[in-house]
Design a protein around this motif. Structure first.
Motif, PDB file in Angstrom:
ATOM      1  N   ARG A 168     -23.117  -2.763 -29.426  1.00 10.31           N
ATOM      2  CA  ARG A 168     -23.257  -2.683 -27.967  1.00 10.31           C
ATOM      3  C   ARG A 168     -21.878  -2.855 -27.336  1.00 10.31           C
ATOM      4  O   ARG A 168     -21.456  -3.970 -27.041  1.00 10.31           O
ATOM      5  N   PRO A 169     -21.152  -1.759 -27.121  1.00 14.11           N
ATOM      6  CA  PRO A 169     -19.802  -1.850 -26.553  1.00 14.11           C
ATOM      7  C   PRO A 169     -19.825  -1.802 -25.018  1.00 14.11           C
ATOM      8  O   PRO A 169     -19.974  -0.736 -24.422  1.00 14.11           O
ATOM      9  N   TYR A 170     -19.678  -2.951 -24.378  1.00 16.69           N
ATOM     10  CA  TYR A 170     -19.607  -3.031 -22.924  1.00 16.69           C
ATOM     11  C   TYR A 170     -18.186  -2.705 -22.483  1.00 16.69           C
ATOM     12  O   TYR A 170     -17.221  -2.937 -23.220  1.00 16.69           O
ATOM     13  N   SER A 171     -18.025  -2.204 -21.264  1.00 12.98           N
ATOM     14  CA  SER A 171     -16.731  -1.604 -20.933  1.00 12.98           C
ATOM     15  C   SER A 171     -16.351  -1.758 -19.471  1.00 12.98           C
ATOM     16  O   SER A 171     -17.179  -1.943 -18.591  1.00 12.98           O
ATOM     17  N   GLY A 172     -15.050  -1.657 -19.249  1.00 15.08           N
ATOM     18  CA  GLY A 172     -14.440  -1.534 -17.936  1.00 15.08           C
ATOM     19  C   GLY A 172     -13.193  -0.685 -18.085  1.00 15.08           C
ATOM     20  O   GLY A 172     -12.840  -0.264 -19.197  1.00 15.08           O
ATOM     21  N   LEU A 173     -12.518  -0.435 -16.982  1.00 12.44           N
ATOM     22  CA  LEU A 173     -11.329   0.426 -17.017  1.00 12.44           C
ATOM     23  C   LEU A 173     -10.173  -0.215 -16.272  1.00 12.44           C
ATOM     24  O   LEU A 173     -10.357  -0.916 -15.280  1.00 12.44           O
ATOM     25  N   ARG A 174      -8.984   0.061 -16.790  1.00 12.42           N
ATOM     26  CA  ARG A 174      -7.775  -0.088 -15.984  1.00 12.42           C
ATOM     27  C   ARG A 174      -7.194   1.311 -15.828  1.00 12.42           C
ATOM     28  O   ARG A 174      -7.062   2.054 -16.815  1.00 12.42           O
ATOM     29  N   ILE A 175      -6.879   1.684 -14.596  1.00 12.24           N
ATOM     30  CA  ILE A 175      -6.299   3.003 -14.326  1.00 12.24           C
ATOM     31  C   ILE A 175      -4.935   2.807 -13.679  1.00 12.24           C
ATOM     32  O   ILE A 175      -4.811   2.122 -12.660  1.00 12.24           O
ATOM     33  N   ASP A 176      -3.914   3.373 -14.297  1.00 10.55           N
ATOM     34  CA  ASP A 176      -2.546   3.314 -13.781  1.00 10.55           C
ATOM     35  C   ASP A 176      -2.221   4.631 -13.081  1.00 10.55           C
ATOM     36  O   ASP A 176      -2.346   5.706 -13.675  1.00 10.55           O
ATOM     37  N   VAL A 177      -1.821   4.542 -11.826  1.00  9.97           N
ATOM     38  CA  VAL A 177      -1.418   5.724 -11.068  1.00  9.97           C
ATOM     39  C   VAL A 177       0.103   5.823 -11.137  1.00  9.97           C
ATOM     40  O   VAL A 177       0.816   4.907 -10.711  1.00  9.97           O
ATOM     41  N   GLN A 178       0.573   6.910 -11.699  1.00  9.86           N
ATOM     42  CA  GLN A 178       2.018   7.109 -11.867  1.00  9.86           C
ATOM     43  C   GLN A 178       2.534   8.096 -10.835  1.00  9.86           C
ATOM     44  O   GLN A 178       1.906   9.131 -10.583  1.00  9.86           O
ATOM     45  N   GLY A 214      -1.052   4.003  -1.805  1.00 13.77           N
ATOM     46  CA  GLY A 214      -0.061   4.695  -2.623  1.00 13.77           C
ATOM     47  C   GLY A 214      -0.104   6.203  -2.468  1.00 13.77           C
ATOM     48  O   GLY A 214       0.190   6.941  -3.420  1.00 13.77           O
ATOM     49  N   GLY A 215      -0.491   6.685  -1.291  1.00 12.95           N
ATOM     50  CA  GLY A 215      -0.588   8.116  -1.063  1.00 12.95           C
ATOM     51  C   GLY A 215      -1.844   8.748  -1.637  1.00 12.95           C
ATOM     52  O   GLY A 215      -1.984   9.971  -1.627  1.00 12.95           O
ATOM     53  N   ILE A 216      -2.775   7.924  -2.135  1.00 11.95           N
ATOM     54  CA  ILE A 216      -4.039   8.418  -2.678  1.00 11.95           C
ATOM     55  C   ILE A 216      -5.152   8.065  -1.699  1.00 11.95           C
ATOM     56  O   ILE A 216      -5.298   6.908  -1.306  1.00 11.95           O
ATOM     57  N   ASP A 217      -5.954   9.050  -1.328  1.00  9.10           N
ATOM     58  CA  ASP A 217      -7.121   8.795  -0.493  1.00  9.10           C
ATOM     59  C   ASP A 217      -8.322   8.490  -1.390  1.00  9.10           C
ATOM     60  O   ASP A 217      -8.679   9.301  -2.258  1.00  9.10           O
ATOM     61  N   PHE A 218      -8.929   7.333  -1.177  1.00  6.19           N
ATOM     62  CA  PHE A 218     -10.132   6.927  -1.906  1.00  6.19           C
ATOM     63  C   PHE A 218     -11.340   7.084  -0.973  1.00  6.19           C
ATOM     64  O   PHE A 218     -11.313   6.607   0.161  1.00  6.19           O
ATOM     65  N   PHE A 219     -12.378   7.729  -1.484  1.00  2.00           N
ATOM     66  CA  PHE A 219     -13.601   7.942  -0.716  1.00  2.00           C
ATOM     67  C   PHE A 219     -14.757   7.265  -1.445  1.00  2.00           C
ATOM     68  O   PHE A 219     -15.096   7.646  -2.570  1.00  2.00           O
ATOM     69  N   ALA A 268       0.804  -1.223   0.000  1.00  2.00           N
ATOM     70  CA  ALA A 268       0.000   0.000   0.000  1.00  2.00           C
ATOM     71  C   ALA A 268       0.834   1.268   0.000  1.00  2.00           C
ATOM     72  O   ALA A 268       0.292   2.363  -0.199  1.00  2.00           O
ATOM     73  N   ASP A 269       2.157   1.157   0.202  1.00  2.00           N
ATOM     74  CA  ASP A 269       3.015   2.344   0.176  1.00  2.00           C
ATOM     75  C   ASP A 269       3.598   2.620  -1.212  1.00  2.00           C
ATOM     76  O   ASP A 269       4.264   3.642  -1.412  1.00  2.00           O
ATOM     77  N   ASP A 270       3.360   1.720  -2.168  1.00  2.00           N
ATOM     78  CA  ASP A 270       3.890   1.928  -3.521  1.00  2.00           C
ATOM     79  C   ASP A 270       3.242   3.152  -4.162  1.00  2.00           C
ATOM     80  O   ASP A 270       2.013   3.262  -4.189  1.00  2.00           O
ATOM     81  N   GLU A 271       4.066   4.043  -4.718  1.00  2.00           N
ATOM     82  CA  GLU A 271       3.511   5.241  -5.351  1.00  2.00           C
ATOM     83  C   GLU A 271       2.935   4.941  -6.723  1.00  2.00           C
ATOM     84  O   GLU A 271       2.060   5.663  -7.194  1.00  2.00           O
ATOM     85  N   GLU A 272       3.411   3.904  -7.371  1.00  2.00           N
ATOM     86  CA  GLU A 272       2.877   3.515  -8.677  1.00  2.00           C
ATOM     87  C   GLU A 272       2.117   2.204  -8.529  1.00  2.00           C
ATOM     88  O   GLU A 272       2.654   1.217  -8.045  1.00  2.00           O
ATOM     89  N   PHE A 273       0.873   2.223  -8.967  1.00  2.00           N
ATOM     90  CA  PHE A 273       0.033   1.024  -8.885  1.00  2.00           C
ATOM     91  C   PHE A 273      -1.108   1.173  -9.884  1.00  2.00           C
ATOM     92  O   PHE A 273      -1.323   2.242 -10.468  1.00  2.00           O
ATOM     93  N   SER A 274      -1.835   0.094 -10.083  1.00  2.00           N
ATOM     94  CA  SER A 274      -2.953   0.089 -11.021  1.00  2.00           C
ATOM     95  C   SER A 274      -4.178  -0.515 -10.346  1.00  2.00           C
ATOM     96  O   SER A 274      -4.069  -1.319  -9.421  1.00  2.00           O
ATOM     97  N   PHE A 275      -5.343  -0.105 -10.822  1.00  2.00           N
ATOM     98  CA  PHE A 275      -6.585  -0.695 -10.332  1.00  2.00           C
ATOM     99  C   PHE A 275      -7.607  -0.757 -11.462  1.00  2.00           C
ATOM    100  O   PHE A 275      -7.457  -0.095 -12.499  1.00  2.00           O
ATOM    101  N   LEU A 276      -8.632  -1.586 -11.268  1.00  2.00           N
ATOM    102  CA  LEU A 276      -9.687  -1.795 -12.254  1.00  2.00           C
ATOM    103  C   LEU A 276     -10.968  -1.116 -11.795  1.00  2.00           C
ATOM    104  O   LEU A 276     -11.166  -0.875 -10.613  1.00  2.00           O
ATOM    105  N   VAL A 277     -11.835  -0.823 -12.761  1.00  2.00           N
ATOM    106  CA  VAL A 277     -13.133  -0.218 -12.455  1.00  2.00           C
ATOM    107  C   VAL A 277     -14.202  -0.867 -13.327  1.00  2.00           C
ATOM    108  O   VAL A 277     -14.023  -1.013 -14.541  1.00  2.00           O
ATOM    109  N   PRO A 282       0.117  13.212  -8.542  1.00  2.00           N
ATOM    110  CA  PRO A 282       0.058  12.018  -9.384  1.00  2.00           C
ATOM    111  C   PRO A 282      -0.643  12.229 -10.716  1.00  2.00           C
ATOM    112  O   PRO A 282      -1.446  13.137 -10.904  1.00  2.00           O
ATOM    113  N   LYS A 283      -0.322  11.326 -11.620  1.00  2.00           N
ATOM    114  CA  LYS A 283      -0.949  11.290 -12.932  1.00  2.00           C
ATOM    115  C   LYS A 283      -1.698   9.966 -13.050  1.00  2.00           C
ATOM    116  O   LYS A 283      -1.205   8.914 -12.650  1.00  2.00           O
TER     117      LYS A 283
END
Length: 531
Positions: free
Chosen positions: A482-492, A237-242, A44-53, A505-506
């Motif tokens: 019918r384009p169904y979708s999800g996301l991958r978000i990379d935090v740099q 990763g230094g990001i607060d999620f609410f 959880a301390d890594d500054e670079e990580f990825s997550f899905l949505v 962060p970006k």
């Protein structure tokens, strides 16, 4: 004929508080923060990580194809590179019933659940996630069946057979129990501990993480993966999620007792009657279609989408027409968000903030953009952000108060930016991720720019937001897609810099698309964009 029943806000809050034993004396005695968790994965301390949505995923098969499963399969190659998955709500359609968790959640996401090689043996209220799935409740996760339809579901009443065999609405014997199924599936259901000794032992075992707000829940992938509350926060990763429960602050204000209010009321009542007639026509039309015929199966899918659209519009109208409102908004939750955002900005190790909840304040999807609930959410979130901005003053150094806001509810994928709204939600980035499995919607014909009337007196319009990407149902006839979708978000970690040279962060957003076109699947990725 109503297909769904939406409980009152006061009842939603009260029931959810009972399920987590909100502010129980023993919890207060142990100084436990019931709105916080620590994601204990050792990274959880890594500054670079990825997550899905993902979001609005919880439907079953669509006449021989399963969009939710296809989107889940899109996520699998990213499983080991991502730390968690955010879910923007509507986990189970149509009425959040426990009956459909096996078909509409466990089976599609089986690779993300402990014991997923044998998904049929996993109980919906005993799920443990190997990759954390962190949801917020959607409106369908709170819905119940109206009494008459519920009674019909217990018999061989023809309407039930019609709904199930022709329109696949996933209507079973009961609804969500006012969110009870969602709570048992995802929350730490402390109500189950009847004896103080058992509760104390549980709290001492799993509420071991320590933060500046007290002890909190330790979320342990593969071992203990419960959420402490219907709204919560975590830092990674230094990001607060609410994570918010927007179902309890989405009621529109009552119509005024004026001549104009009376006129609006009559128009809404007439529109509701028209929608009810249209709904019955759809049901009658569906009875003559053959689900085994591919062309007619697609027609049924379209009718299903239209029927669900109408039902949601009727719910929105009913909220406006309600005259017995005892609680219009969840003040406690909004005050919590305000205080936690202020605290976040005053914590040096925090470098960014992400908020996610179900109902989007800004969207250009055809059925949601001007709903009363949409405008109510926009107004109440603005109130919170305005108060935070006033409290922080120059501390933000002209940075946006929030780096990214994620929503669902609108059945599409959309990226918008607010312009100068006259409030603290100006110049923010908004992504709607609500096209991960249920019927998709089109963009409104009015286009990508959202305009707002500043006041009834002036009638002056202001351009408040602009859509830069919309992925939803499009085309006609045989060219319908019918384009169904999800996301991958990379935090740099090495992101943008402000005027003082301070870096923040970006976020690199990578849309993942599974498109159903001419009875075949086509997978592709859209060009990533940076926030």
């Amino acid at each position: 004929m109503k297909l769904v029943s939406d409980p009152a806000i006061a009842k939603k809050i009260r029931k959810m508080q009972q399920r987590v034993r909100w502010q129980d004396p023993l919890i207060l005695e142990k100084n436990i923060d019931q709105t916080r968790l620590v994601l204990d994965d050792g990274r959880a301390d890594d500054e670079e990580f990825s997550f899905l949505v993902v979001g609005d995923s919880g439907s079953g098969k669509h006449r021989g194809h399963n969009p939710q499963r296809k989107v889940a399969e899109l996520m699998l190659p990213h499983h080991h590179e991502c730390r968690f998955m955010l879910h923007t709500g509507d986990v189970i359609y149509l009425v959040g019933s426990s009956e459909y968790y096996q078909q509409n959640f466990i089976q599609p996401y089986r690779e993300f659940i402990l014991g997923g090689d044998y998904p049929e043996s996993i109980a919906y209220d005993e799920m443990v996630f190997t990759l954390p799935i962190l949801p917020v409740p959607g409106n369908h996760d709170y819905y119940d069946l109206p009494i008459l339809l519920s009674l019909a579901s217990l018999t061989t009443f023809p309407i039930r057979q019609l709904l199930r065999s022709r329109l696949d609405l996933d209507v079973g014997l009961h609804g969500s129990g006012k969110g009870d199924a969602y709570a048992r599936a995802f929350l730490d259901y402390l109500k189950a501990y009847q004896f103080p000794g058992d509760l104390a032992q549980h709290l001492d075992r799993y509420y071991t993480a320590k933060t500046n707000t007290g002890r909190c829940l330790s979320y342990q992938p593969g071992h203990f993966t419960r959420l402490p509350n219907r709204y919560y926060t975590f830092r990674y990763g230094g990001i607060d999620f609410f994570a918010l429960d927007s179902n309890t602050f989405n009621d529109p204000p009552p119509l005024p007792a004026t001549r104009e209010g009376d006129a609006d009321r009559k128009l809404l009542q007439q529109r509701r009657q028209d929608l009810e007639r249209e709904k019955m026509q759809i049901i009658e039309t569906s009875a003559n279609l053959n689900p085994d015929n591919p062309i007619e199966a697609d027609q049924l899918d379209d009718l299903h989408a239209k029927l669900s659209q109408i039902e949601e519009i009727i719910v929105d109208i009913d909220k406006q027409l309600a005259t017995d409102k005892t609680m219009l908004t969840d003040i406690e939750q909004l005050d919590w968000l305000k205080q936690r955002l202020i605290e976040s900005w005053n914590t040096k190790e925090v470098r960014g903030r992400v908020i996610y909840f179900h109902h989007p304040p800004y969207v250009t999807e055809a059925t949601k953009w001007e709903q009363a609930q949409t405008l109510a959410i926009r107004s109440r979130l603005r109130g919170v952000l305005d108060a935070v901005a006033e409290a922080l003053g120059s501390l933000t150094q002209e940075r946006p108060l929030v780096d990214l806001i994620l929503n669902g509810h609108a059945h599409c994928l959309e990226y918008l930016q607010t312009l100068d709204t006259g409030h603290a939600d100006s110049h923010l980035h908004w992504i709607v991720c609500g096209g991960s499995g249920f019927s998709l919607r089109r963009q409104r014909t009015e286009g990508a720019d959202l305009v707002e009337t500043l006041s009834d007196a002036s009638k002056e319009n202001r351009l408040v937001a602009r859509s830069h990407l919309f992925v939803g149902r499009n085309g006609q006839g045989s060219q319908k897609k019918r384009p169904y979708s999800g996301l991958r978000i990379d935090v740099q970690g090495d992101g943008f810099a402000n005027a003082k040279g301070e870096r923040y962060p970006k976020f690199v957003v990578r849309p993942l698309i599974a498109e159903w076109h001419q009875r075949q699947w086509h997978n592709y990725e859209i060009e990533p964009f940076k926030i």
